[in-house]
Design a protein around this motif. Structure first.
Motif, mmCIF file in Angstrom:
data_model
loop_
_atom_site.group_PDB
_atom_site.id
_atom_site.type_symbol
_atom_site.label_atom_id
_atom_site.label_comp_id
_atom_site.label_asym_id
_atom_site.label_seq_id
_atom_site.Cartn_x
_atom_site.Cartn_y
_atom_site.Cartn_z
ATOM 1 N N LEU A 187 43.846 -48.524 -80.250
ATOM 2 C CA LEU A 187 43.202 -49.821 -79.980
ATOM 3 C C LEU A 187 41.760 -49.830 -80.466
ATOM 4 O O LEU A 187 41.237 -50.846 -80.910
ATOM 5 C CB LEU A 187 43.236 -50.113 -78.468
ATOM 6 N N ARG A 188 41.119 -48.681 -80.354
ATOM 7 C CA ARG A 188 39.726 -48.594 -80.801
ATOM 8 C C ARG A 188 39.619 -48.885 -82.298
ATOM 9 O O ARG A 188 38.677 -49.541 -82.751
ATOM 10 C CB ARG A 188 39.173 -47.208 -80.501
ATOM 11 N N ASP A 189 40.588 -48.412 -83.051
ATOM 12 C CA ASP A 189 40.591 -48.668 -84.498
ATOM 13 C C ASP A 189 40.564 -50.167 -84.777
ATOM 14 O O ASP A 189 39.776 -50.648 -85.586
ATOM 15 C CB ASP A 189 41.854 -48.082 -85.159
ATOM 16 N N THR A 190 41.434 -50.899 -84.070
ATOM 17 C CA THR A 190 41.485 -52.337 -84.344
ATOM 18 C C THR A 190 40.273 -53.046 -83.746
ATOM 19 O O THR A 190 39.737 -53.989 -84.336
ATOM 20 C CB THR A 190 42.840 -52.956 -83.897
ATOM 21 N N ALA A 191 39.785 -52.555 -82.600
ATOM 22 C CA ALA A 191 38.588 -53.158 -82.001
ATOM 23 C C ALA A 191 37.407 -53.045 -82.961
ATOM 24 O O ALA A 191 36.640 -53.993 -83.150
ATOM 25 C CB ALA A 191 38.258 -52.475 -80.674
ATOM 26 N N SER A 192 37.279 -51.884 -83.600
ATOM 27 C CA SER A 192 36.132 -51.701 -84.490
ATOM 28 C C SER A 192 36.302 -52.494 -85.781
ATOM 29 O O SER A 192 35.336 -53.025 -86.320
ATOM 30 C CB SER A 192 35.891 -50.220 -84.776
ATOM 31 N N SER A 193 37.537 -52.617 -86.254
ATOM 32 C CA SER A 193 37.748 -53.373 -87.495
ATOM 33 C C SER A 193 37.434 -54.849 -87.304
ATOM 34 O O SER A 193 36.978 -55.529 -88.221
ATOM 35 C CB SER A 193 39.193 -53.246 -87.960
ATOM 36 N N HIS A 194 37.687 -55.372 -86.120
ATOM 37 C CA HIS A 194 37.495 -56.808 -85.875
ATOM 38 C C HIS A 194 36.253 -57.130 -85.035
ATOM 39 O O HIS A 194 36.090 -58.255 -84.585
ATOM 40 C CB HIS A 194 38.714 -57.379 -85.145
ATOM 41 N N ASP A 195 35.418 -56.124 -84.776
ATOM 42 C CA ASP A 195 34.231 -56.326 -83.929
ATOM 43 C C ASP A 195 34.604 -56.943 -82.588
ATOM 44 O O ASP A 195 34.037 -57.963 -82.180
ATOM 45 C CB ASP A 195 33.220 -57.256 -84.618
ATOM 46 N N ARG A 196 35.558 -56.351 -81.914
ATOM 47 C CA ARG A 196 36.047 -56.977 -80.685
ATOM 48 C C ARG A 196 35.705 -56.186 -79.430
ATOM 49 O O ARG A 196 35.436 -54.991 -79.481
ATOM 50 C CB ARG A 196 37.570 -57.113 -80.758
ATOM 51 N N LEU A 197 35.791 -56.914 -78.333
ATOM 52 C CA LEU A 197 35.672 -56.288 -77.018
ATOM 53 C C LEU A 197 37.086 -56.171 -76.437
ATOM 54 O O LEU A 197 37.805 -57.170 -76.346
ATOM 55 C CB LEU A 197 34.792 -57.170 -76.105
ATOM 56 N N PHE A 198 37.468 -54.969 -76.090
ATOM 57 C CA PHE A 198 38.804 -54.727 -75.540
ATOM 58 C C PHE A 198 38.722 -54.269 -74.086
ATOM 59 O O PHE A 198 37.882 -53.437 -73.738
ATOM 60 C CB PHE A 198 39.511 -53.611 -76.332
ATOM 61 N N ILE A 199 39.591 -54.829 -73.264
ATOM 62 C CA ILE A 199 39.764 -54.301 -71.904
ATOM 63 C C ILE A 199 41.136 -53.638 -71.869
ATOM 64 O O ILE A 199 42.135 -54.272 -72.205
ATOM 65 C CB ILE A 199 39.743 -55.428 -70.851
ATOM 66 N N VAL A 200 41.179 -52.357 -71.483
ATOM 67 C CA VAL A 200 42.462 -51.667 -71.386
ATOM 68 C C VAL A 200 42.696 -51.279 -69.923
ATOM 69 O O VAL A 200 41.888 -50.564 -69.321
ATOM 70 C CB VAL A 200 42.501 -50.401 -72.267
ATOM 71 N N GLU A 201 43.793 -51.792 -69.381
ATOM 72 C CA GLU A 201 44.133 -51.472 -67.987
ATOM 73 C C GLU A 201 45.035 -50.248 -67.957
ATOM 74 O O GLU A 201 46.077 -50.219 -68.621
ATOM 75 C CB GLU A 201 44.844 -52.683 -67.358
ATOM 76 N N VAL A 202 44.619 -49.241 -67.193
ATOM 77 C CA VAL A 202 45.429 -48.027 -67.062
ATOM 78 C C VAL A 202 45.911 -47.893 -65.617
ATOM 79 O O VAL A 202 45.412 -48.536 -64.713
ATOM 80 C CB VAL A 202 44.655 -46.747 -67.502
ATOM 81 N N MET A 203 46.896 -47.011 -65.415
ATOM 82 C CA MET A 203 47.472 -46.834 -64.072
ATOM 83 C C MET A 203 46.539 -46.007 -63.184
ATOM 84 O O MET A 203 45.411 -45.716 -63.555
ATOM 85 C CB MET A 203 48.848 -46.195 -64.191
ATOM 86 N N GLY A 204 47.042 -45.627 -62.028
ATOM 87 C CA GLY A 204 46.232 -44.813 -61.102
ATOM 88 C C GLY A 204 46.312 -45.278 -59.661
ATOM 89 O O GLY A 204 45.632 -44.734 -58.793
ATOM 90 N N ARG A 205 47.093 -46.318 -59.418
ATOM 91 C CA ARG A 205 47.198 -46.908 -58.073
ATOM 92 C C ARG A 205 45.806 -47.168 -57.502
ATOM 93 O O ARG A 205 45.019 -47.836 -58.137
ATOM 94 C CB ARG A 205 48.050 -46.024 -57.163
ATOM 95 N N ASP A 206 45.486 -46.599 -56.330
ATOM 96 C CA ASP A 206 44.196 -46.930 -55.707
ATOM 97 C C ASP A 206 43.075 -46.004 -56.142
ATOM 98 O O ASP A 206 41.993 -46.022 -55.548
ATOM 99 C CB ASP A 206 44.330 -46.850 -54.171
ATOM 100 N N SER A 207 43.327 -45.180 -57.144
ATOM 101 C CA SER A 207 42.269 -44.239 -57.521
ATOM 102 C C SER A 207 41.938 -44.350 -59.008
ATOM 103 O O SER A 207 42.711 -44.875 -59.801
ATOM 104 C CB SER A 207 42.689 -42.809 -57.166
ATOM 105 N N GLY A 208 40.767 -43.814 -59.346
ATOM 106 C CA GLY A 208 40.257 -44.015 -60.702
ATOM 107 C C GLY A 208 40.232 -42.771 -61.563
ATOM 108 O O GLY A 208 39.551 -42.752 -62.607
ATOM 109 N N PHE A 209 40.986 -41.725 -61.180
ATOM 110 C CA PHE A 209 40.944 -40.479 -61.974
ATOM 111 C C PHE A 209 41.349 -40.721 -63.422
ATOM 112 O O PHE A 209 40.655 -40.311 -64.355
ATOM 113 C CB PHE A 209 41.867 -39.413 -61.356
ATOM 114 N N LEU A 210 42.489 -41.394 -63.592
ATOM 115 C CA LEU A 210 43.006 -41.618 -64.945
ATOM 116 C C LEU A 210 42.021 -42.484 -65.738
ATOM 117 O O LEU A 210 41.668 -42.150 -66.878
ATOM 118 C CB LEU A 210 44.373 -42.301 -64.842
ATOM 119 N N ALA A 211 41.560 -43.576 -65.148
ATOM 120 C CA ALA A 211 40.640 -44.480 -65.859
ATOM 121 C C ALA A 211 39.366 -43.744 -66.263
ATOM 122 O O ALA A 211 38.901 -43.865 -67.402
ATOM 123 C CB ALA A 211 40.299 -45.676 -64.966
ATOM 124 N N LEU A 212 38.823 -42.964 -65.344
ATOM 125 C CA LEU A 212 37.565 -42.276 -65.634
ATOM 126 C C LEU A 212 37.722 -41.295 -66.797
ATOM 127 O O LEU A 212 36.921 -41.277 -67.735
ATOM 128 C CB LEU A 212 37.082 -41.539 -64.373
#
Ligand code: ADP
Length: 320
Positions: free
Chosen positions: A154-179
């Motif tokens: 996704l970063r490749d396409t974000a940089s090619s198009h000068d975009r802001l991307f929000i990527v939602e990842v799993m983890g239930r009530d915790s942020g280990f994976l996101a961090l």
């Protein structure tokens, strides 16, 4: 003397569960014991849906994602009648001890069985890594690497198009994976449930990076905070940003386990059986500073595992 043990997988599946099942079975055989596998977690335990797992039954599964025993969530098991049926099934099959592979919900069920006098050891398997008593849970490393490779694309396409991307990842009530996805992908911002979200601060941060010449940005959002669409709308309302949204979803739970998860699962499966042989019960296996340790199974839900503050600070320092 223990002659026959049982194993089941319960709750959300995670890569490495098969390697753990294999290690349980092979360690039991090594010690002259037989293993029965119950299908679909506590559902199969209550219904007596089981099969003997011999050496061959666990051959060729070490590298496979998911769980050969299947998994399920069962509300029936949360009732007294459910626990009683499980006990009857264990007695009928002359099972001396039980190994439960799953997350903290599954461990609550395991604690119920231990309270009824069944020797039980839990093996933490979840991609969320949200269990105290172990530095890392089985499946977390694989999920992290799956998310990493997806976000890099996704970063490749974000940089090619000068975009802001929000990527939602799993983890239930915790942020280990996101961090950790955020750090390993060089994200500009990480949103985790453990830290209150300040949209204004996020907009200022994005504005500052743009002013410094950054043409694209990446925000990693933990699913436990809000949906990616909600965050996109808030960013639009507060800062006028037009973000693209990607939800990684269940892809993070699949795939072959990484070497780290395979080795962790193998060690924990072996350690669980050896601990049962030493008379331990009502405990879970953990990897603490690289060593196998046991802790009370209740720690899995009674103690909140904290995010590493050093890693949180790292995103702020490096993601500008
Ligand atoms: P995970 O193990 O991945 O955290 P869940 O929270 O869905 O997944 O729990 C898996 C299963 O464990 C539940 O469907 C239920 O059968 C059992 N379980 C969860 N909580 C309890 C409880 N308090 N008492 C008995 N069994 C429980």
């Amino acid at each position: 003397m223990m002659k026959r043990i049982a194993v089941l997988t319960s709750g959300g599946d995670s890569p490495g569960m098969n390697a753990a099942i294999r290690a349980v079975v092979r360690t039991a055989l090594y010690n002259g014991m037989e293993t029965l596998g119950f299908m679909k977690g506590y559902e199969g335990l209550m219904d007596g849906d089981s099969m003997v797992l011999d050496r061959a039954a666990v051959g060729g599964i070490i590298h496979r994602g998911g769980t050969i025993l299947r998994t399920a969530r069962s509300d029936r098991f949360k009732t007294d009648a459910g626990v009683r049926s499980a006990l009857v099934q264990l007695e009928n099959r002359k099972i001396d001890a039980l190994v439960v592979i799953g997350g903290d919900g599954s461990f609550r069920g395991a604690a119920e069985m231990a309270a009824m006098g069944v020797p039980v050891v839990g093996i933490p398997g979840t991609i969320d890594n949200d269990m105290a008593g172990t530095d890392i849970t089985i499946g977390y490393d694989t999920a992290l690497n799956t998310a990493l490779s997806a976000v890099q694309k996704l970063r490749d396409t974000a940089s090619s198009h000068d975009r802001l991307f929000i990527v939602e990842v799993m983890g239930r009530d915790s942020g280990f994976l996101a961090l950790e996805v955020g750090i390993s992908t060089g994200a500009e911002y990480v949103v985790v449930p453990e830290i209150p979200l300040d949209i204004k601060k996020m907009c200022d941060h994005l504005h500052y990076s743009r002013k410094r010449g950054k043409t694209h940005s990446l925000i990693i959002l933990a699913e436990g905070v809000m949906s990616a669409t909600e965050l996109r709308n808030s960013l639009q309302d507060t800062g006028g940003y037009d973000a693209r949204v990607t939800v990684l979803g269940y892809i993070q739970r699949g795939g072959s386990p990484s070497s780290l998860d395979t080795i962790l699962a193998s060690r924990m499966g072996c350690f669980a059986v050896e601990s049962l042989l030493q008379g331990k019960s009502g405990v879970m296996t953990g990897s603490v500073c690289g060593r196998m340790e046991l802790c009370p199974i209740e720690d899995a839900w009674r103690i909140k595992k904290e995010l590493n503050p050093e890693l949180l600070a790292l995103v702020d320092k490096l993601g500008v």
